[in-house]
Design an enzyme around this catalytic site. Sequence first.
Site, mmCIF file in Angstrom:
data_model
loop_
_atom_site.group_PDB
_atom_site.id
_atom_site.type_symbol
_atom_site.label_atom_id
_atom_site.label_comp_id
_atom_site.label_asym_id
_atom_site.label_seq_id
_atom_site.Cartn_x
_atom_site.Cartn_y
_atom_site.Cartn_z
ATOM 1 N N VAL A 43 0.836 -1.198 0.000
ATOM 2 C CA VAL A 43 0.000 0.000 0.000
ATOM 3 C C VAL A 43 0.870 1.247 0.000
ATOM 4 O O VAL A 43 1.967 1.255 0.558
ATOM 5 C CB VAL A 43 -0.964 0.006 1.212
ATOM 6 C CG1 VAL A 43 -0.217 0.056 2.525
ATOM 7 C CG2 VAL A 43 -1.952 1.152 1.142
ATOM 8 N N CYS A 44 0.381 2.292 -0.672
ATOM 9 C CA CYS A 44 1.023 3.614 -0.648
ATOM 10 C C CYS A 44 -0.091 4.654 -0.692
ATOM 11 O O CYS A 44 -1.238 4.367 -0.350
ATOM 12 C CB CYS A 44 2.008 3.765 -1.803
ATOM 13 S SG CYS A 44 1.252 3.778 -3.434
ATOM 14 N N ARG A 45 0.198 5.851 -1.119
ATOM 15 C CA ARG A 45 -0.804 6.913 -1.145
ATOM 16 C C ARG A 45 -1.893 6.644 -2.185
ATOM 17 O O ARG A 45 -3.071 6.695 -1.890
ATOM 18 C CB ARG A 45 -0.136 8.263 -1.410
ATOM 19 C CG ARG A 45 -1.111 9.430 -1.427
ATOM 20 C CD ARG A 45 -0.364 10.757 -1.635
ATOM 21 N NE ARG A 45 -1.324 11.848 -1.666
ATOM 22 C CZ ARG A 45 -1.964 12.244 -2.765
ATOM 23 N NH1 ARG A 45 -1.756 11.629 -3.925
ATOM 24 N NH2 ARG A 45 -2.817 13.246 -2.713
ATOM 25 N N GLY A 47 -1.297 4.107 -5.044
ATOM 26 C CA GLY A 47 -1.175 2.801 -5.676
ATOM 27 C C GLY A 47 0.014 2.602 -6.594
ATOM 28 O O GLY A 47 0.317 1.469 -6.955
ATOM 29 N N MET A 72 -4.073 4.526 -0.029
ATOM 30 C CA MET A 72 -4.712 5.091 1.153
ATOM 31 C C MET A 72 -5.792 6.101 0.790
ATOM 32 O O MET A 72 -6.754 6.273 1.540
ATOM 33 C CB MET A 72 -3.676 5.733 2.084
ATOM 34 C CG MET A 72 -2.813 4.727 2.821
ATOM 35 S SD MET A 72 -3.730 3.523 3.813
ATOM 36 C CE MET A 72 -4.520 4.594 5.020
#
Length: 82
Positions: A43-45, A47, A72
């Site tokens: 997961v990141c901000r 994708g 996120m």
Amino acid sequence: LDVREPEEFEGPLGHLPGARSIPLGSLAARIEEVPKDQPVVTVCRAGARSAQAAVLLRRAGFERLANLGGGMLRWRADSHPV
């Protein structure tokens, strides 16, 4: 596995419950910290970085692997817990 920078992990978007923070730039050097015996969701901000992390992990032999599409931003928009 949250691959954002530490300030993002602790920032206003929060992070997934139980997430482990290893920034994408450090992942190759810290890959042994990621357990191979359980599923991994990157997961990141939004994708993009997590998709790169998933490719790196797959090349390292990880099989039970998924990327959280939308990151996120989507997680929070869908009102999931942080």
